[in-house]
Design a protein around this motif. Structure first.
Motif, PDB file in Angstrom:
ATOM      1  N   SER A 310       0.816  -1.211   0.000  1.00 38.44           N
ATOM      2  CA  SER A 310       0.000   0.000   0.000  1.00 38.44           C
ATOM      3  C   SER A 310       0.853   1.267   0.000  1.00 38.44           C
ATOM      4  CB  SER A 310      -0.920   0.006   1.222  1.00 38.44           C
ATOM      5  OG  SER A 310      -1.660   1.215   1.277  1.00 38.44           O
ATOM      6  N   THR A 311       0.364   2.288  -0.659  1.00 39.18           N
ATOM      7  CA  THR A 311       0.955   3.625  -0.586  1.00 39.18           C
ATOM      8  C   THR A 311      -0.042   4.606   0.030  1.00 39.18           C
ATOM      9  OG1 THR A 311       0.180   4.086  -2.838  1.00 39.18           O
ATOM     10  CG2 THR A 311       2.430   3.232  -2.592  1.00 39.18           C
ATOM     11  N   GLU A 312      -1.083   4.072   0.656  1.00 39.70           N
ATOM     12  CA  GLU A 312      -2.104   4.893   1.303  1.00 39.70           C
ATOM     13  C   GLU A 312      -1.454   5.793   2.361  1.00 39.70           C
ATOM     14  OE1 GLU A 312      -6.058   3.979   4.077  1.00 39.70           O
ATOM     15  OE2 GLU A 312      -5.054   2.360   3.013  1.00 39.70           O
ATOM     16  N   THR A 402     -20.024   8.195   8.426  1.00 44.92           N
ATOM     17  CA  THR A 402     -20.443   9.564   8.095  1.00 44.92           C
ATOM     18  C   THR A 402     -20.114  10.511   9.238  1.00 44.92           C
ATOM     19  OG1 THR A 402     -22.212   8.822   6.624  1.00 44.92           O
ATOM     20  CG2 THR A 402     -22.420  11.032   7.554  1.00 44.92           C
ATOM     21  N   GLY A 403     -20.424  10.095  10.450  1.00 46.32           N
ATOM     22  CA  GLY A 403     -20.124  10.930  11.609  1.00 46.32           C
ATOM     23  C   GLY A 403     -18.641  11.181  11.759  1.00 46.32           C
ATOM     24  N   TYR A 404     -17.845  10.141  11.555  1.00 46.47           N
ATOM     25  CA  TYR A 404     -16.387  10.276  11.652  1.00 46.47           C
ATOM     26  C   TYR A 404     -15.876  11.232  10.570  1.00 46.47           C
ATOM     27  CZ  TYR A 404     -11.583   8.803  12.638  1.00 46.47           C
ATOM     28  OH  TYR A 404     -10.265   8.777  13.012  1.00 46.47           O
ATOM     29  N   SER A 405     -16.365  11.060   9.361  1.00 46.30           N
ATOM     30  CA  SER A 405     -15.916  11.882   8.229  1.00 46.30           C
ATOM     31  C   SER A 405     -16.276  13.346   8.435  1.00 46.30           C
ATOM     32  CB  SER A 405     -16.549  11.358   6.937  1.00 46.30           C
ATOM     33  OG  SER A 405     -16.179  12.155   5.840  1.00 46.30           O
ATOM     34  N   ASN A 406     -17.504  13.611   8.889  1.00 49.21           N
ATOM     35  CA  ASN A 406     -17.940  14.996   9.091  1.00 49.21           C
ATOM     36  C   ASN A 406     -17.115  15.692  10.171  1.00 49.21           C
ATOM     37  OD1 ASN A 406     -19.897  14.695   7.136  1.00 49.21           O
ATOM     38  ND2 ASN A 406     -21.567  14.309   8.576  1.00 49.21           N
ATOM     39  N   ALA A 407     -16.686  14.938  11.182  1.00 46.50           N
ATOM     40  CA  ALA A 407     -15.942  15.537  12.291  1.00 46.50           C
ATOM     41  C   ALA A 407     -14.459  15.681  11.990  1.00 46.50           C
ATOM     42  CB  ALA A 407     -16.138  14.692  13.559  1.00 46.50           C
ATOM     43  N   SER A 408     -13.940  14.844  11.087  1.00 43.23           N
ATOM     44  CA  SER A 408     -12.493  14.838  10.864  1.00 43.23           C
ATOM     45  C   SER A 408     -12.074  15.295   9.486  1.00 43.23           C
ATOM     46  CB  SER A 408     -11.956  13.415  11.083  1.00 43.23           C
ATOM     47  OG  SER A 408     -12.445  12.539  10.070  1.00 43.23           O
ATOM     48  N   GLY A 409     -13.009  15.286   8.549  1.00 42.49           N
ATOM     49  CA  GLY A 409     -12.659  15.581   7.163  1.00 42.49           C
ATOM     50  C   GLY A 409     -12.039  14.413   6.437  1.00 42.49           C
ATOM     51  N   ILE A 410     -11.976  13.252   7.102  1.00 43.30           N
ATOM     52  CA  ILE A 410     -11.403  12.044   6.521  1.00 43.30           C
ATOM     53  C   ILE A 410     -12.477  10.968   6.464  1.00 43.30           C
ATOM     54  CG2 ILE A 410      -9.671  10.220   6.819  1.00 43.30           C
ATOM     55  CD1 ILE A 410      -8.034  12.266   8.449  1.00 43.30           C
ATOM     56  N   ASP A 411     -12.701  10.405   5.293  1.00 46.48           N
ATOM     57  CA  ASP A 411     -13.653   9.308   5.170  1.00 46.48           C
ATOM     58  C   ASP A 411     -12.922   8.013   5.514  1.00 46.48           C
ATOM     59  OD1 ASP A 411     -15.527   7.420   4.581  1.00 46.48           O
ATOM     60  OD2 ASP A 411     -15.597   7.812   2.417  1.00 46.48           O
ATOM     61  N   PRO A 412     -13.205   7.423   6.684  1.00 49.65           N
ATOM     62  CA  PRO A 412     -12.437   6.244   7.085  1.00 49.65           C
ATOM     63  C   PRO A 412     -12.841   4.985   6.333  1.00 49.65           C
ATOM     64  CG  PRO A 412     -14.165   6.647   8.680  1.00 49.65           C
ATOM     65  CD  PRO A 412     -14.237   7.764   7.684  1.00 49.65           C
ATOM     66  N   CYS A 413     -13.985   5.033   5.675  1.00 50.34           N
ATOM     67  CA  CYS A 413     -14.510   3.810   5.059  1.00 50.34           C
ATOM     68  C   CYS A 413     -14.532   3.887   3.546  1.00 50.34           C
ATOM     69  CB  CYS A 413     -15.918   3.532   5.583  1.00 50.34           C
ATOM     70  SG  CYS A 413     -16.000   3.452   7.382  1.00 50.34           S
ATOM     71  N   GLY A 414     -13.687   4.744   2.979  1.00 54.71           N
ATOM     72  CA  GLY A 414     -13.714   4.931   1.531  1.00 54.71           C
ATOM     73  C   GLY A 414     -12.863   3.941   0.764  1.00 54.71           C
ATOM     74  N   GLY A 415     -13.062   2.689   0.990  1.00 59.51           N
ATOM     75  CA  GLY A 415     -12.365   1.655   0.237  1.00 59.51           C
ATOM     76  C   GLY A 415     -10.923   1.457   0.643  1.00 59.51           C
ATOM     77  N   SER A 416     -10.581   1.788   1.860  1.00 51.37           N
ATOM     78  CA  SER A 416      -9.194   1.666   2.311  1.00 51.37           C
ATOM     79  C   SER A 416      -8.779   0.200   2.446  1.00 51.37           C
ATOM     80  CB  SER A 416      -9.033   2.353   3.678  1.00 51.37           C
ATOM     81  OG  SER A 416      -7.855   1.921   4.313  1.00 51.37           O
TER      82      SER A 416
END
Length: 456
Positions: A310-312, A402-416
């Motif tokens: 990975s290069t994530e 969604t809650g995590y993404s809205n609070a952090s600006g990072i989508d944790p579940c976006g196909g990682s």
């Protein structure tokens, strides 16, 4: 072996907090001191168990002593010993209310008693003089609730070094994060080896009254859904998605503040390779215990291989380490995150390593799966329930992200690929746990692995 060590050898394997049930003992030693000489007398013992496989563990065992048997304490009875012709009766001091007051008295006074040091945080009221009531649901530790003010957690297994639960709560105190219960103090004990740092014995936190744990709330929502045969998850009165979204935001808030006050560093290629290798090693060991995992092994290894290359971009930081619905409380004003000590079975040094916040996200996503599917154990062949369980899990997993993404600006579940690997790794761990403790629940993580590897 002393008479007390002999008693402890018989008594300890039956305690919930004893972590090596079924492991063959080679020996036991204990050393103790008196913490309080009132009535009852309170002593504290460092008990080291050596095993036939060459390993050893050290546990902390507080005992209360009485000169006669107490019928009301029969469930806490450890045994009796005779000294100078007089019989003394030993009880588990954490279950003897009369023996629970000295902990907070010493904490208020910042005492040193023998090898034990008491460190008040000096930020809030400590309810000195109140007795503590035991929390009966705990596994690896033992906790006492003092009125409505404070909760005291005794760490049963001792390791040199500061426990992450104390370290992280102390650091987060500077951020005034609203999603933690403030630290009121902690206790340490010197290691027998002067070259080693003290071990954390206990911590005291503000108690959160009138709160409900996330697992109870989530599973109540699932039961509501199952009871409504013709409604979808978003149509049921007990829909949990709004709470899941707020929980995602609370998780992100805690992660953000941990990154502000504790070390961080970017992940490099070596870290990815190490994570993938360790996951593969855990899978190999798990297959030896749970042969059913073998049919999923190729798919799981492909998930791990995606991480190795990975290069994530990931910034490693301190994380919770064992996040699930049972580790969070919902109050009238929001969610509180508890128990930052990490997975207690892992060595202390491993629990303090920097990691990806996605490990915590994966733990909570696995917990949503468990909440949705635990009732399927009773009716594994009911396709309607299975469909509804999947619907509930997907809805709440998405809401949390969604809650995590809205609070952090990072989508944790976006196909990682890393998140997927963490989920698979957690499910492998769950397979081992269920095979050893609840074989009839093994279907839950196995079915999850089928979905993660694309076999379902």
């Amino acid at each position: 072996m002393t008479a007390l060590a002999d008693l402890l050898r018989e008594w300890m394997p039956g305690q919930r907090w004893f972590g090596s049930k079924g492991r063959e003992w080679a020996g036991i030693s204990e050393e103790g001191f008196f913490l309080d000489r009132g009535e009852p007398v309170l002593s504290v013992h460092r008990v080291t168990v050596s095993y036939a496989d060459g390993g050893s563990e050290t546990y902390l065992v507080p005992l209360s002593w009485r000169d006669h048997a107490v019928e009301d304490l029969s469930a806490a009875f450890v045994g009796s010993v005779t000294n100078d012709g007089r019989e003394s009766f030993a009880y588990d001091a954490m279950r003897d209310r009369d023996a629970t007051t000295p902990w907070l008295i010493h904490l208020v006074n910042a005492s040193t008693v023998g090898p034990m040091h008491f460190h008040p945080a000096g930020v809030a009221y400590i309810p000195e003089g109140l007795p503590g009531d035991i929390v009966s649901t705990e596994q690896s530790n033992t906790s006492l609730v003092y009125g409505q003010e404070a909760i005291f957690k005794l760490f049963r297994r001792l390791e040199p070094g500061l426990n992450p639960d104390v370290e992280i709560h102390d650091a987060l105190r500077r951020t005034e994060n609203e999603h933690i219960a403030p630290l009121l103090g902690h206790i340490e004990i010197d290691d027998p080896d002067p070259a080693e740092p003290p071990a954390t014995v206990a911590m005291l936190q503000t108690f959160v009254p009138n709160a409900s744990d996330g697992w109870r709330l989530a599973t109540a929502s699932v039961r509501d859904l199952y009871a409504e045969g013709d409604l979808h998850a978003d149509e049921v009165g007990g829909d949990f998605a709004a709470d899941s979204e707020r929980l995602g935001a609370a998780t992100a808030s805690v992660h953000n503040d941990m990154a502000k006050v504790l070390p961080t560093e970017p992940a490099d290629r070596d870290w990815y390779a190490t994570v993938a290798r360790q996951m593969g090693e855990r899978l190999d060991a798990a297959i030896e215990i749970v042969p059913q995992l073998a049919e999923h092994a190729d798919g799981i290894r492909r998930i791990y291989a995606a991480v190795a290359g990975s290069t994530e971009p990931v910034v490693r930081q301190r994380v919770h380490g064992d996040l699930h619905l049972g580790q969070v409380l919902r109050t009238a004003t929001g969610w509180i995150v508890l128990d930052f000590e990490g997975e207690p079975a892992r060595p202390l040094a491993a629990r303090r390593e920097l990691d990806s916040p996605l490990r915590d996200v994966a733990g909570m996503l696995r917990s949503f799966d468990y909440a949705a599917r635990h009732m399927l154990v009773e009716q594994p062949d009911d396709p309607q329930r299975a469909y509804r369980a999947q619907e509930w899990a997907e809805r709440n997993r998405a809401a949390y992200c969604t809650g995590y993404s809205n609070a952090s600006g990072i989508d944790p579940c976006g196909g990682s690929p890393l998140l997927r690997a963490f989920e698979a790794d957690k499910a492998v761990y769950e397979c081992v746990y269920e095979a050893r403790n609840r074989p009839h629940w093994l279907m839950i993580p196995l079915n999850s692995l089928s979905r993660l590897t694309g076999q379902d």
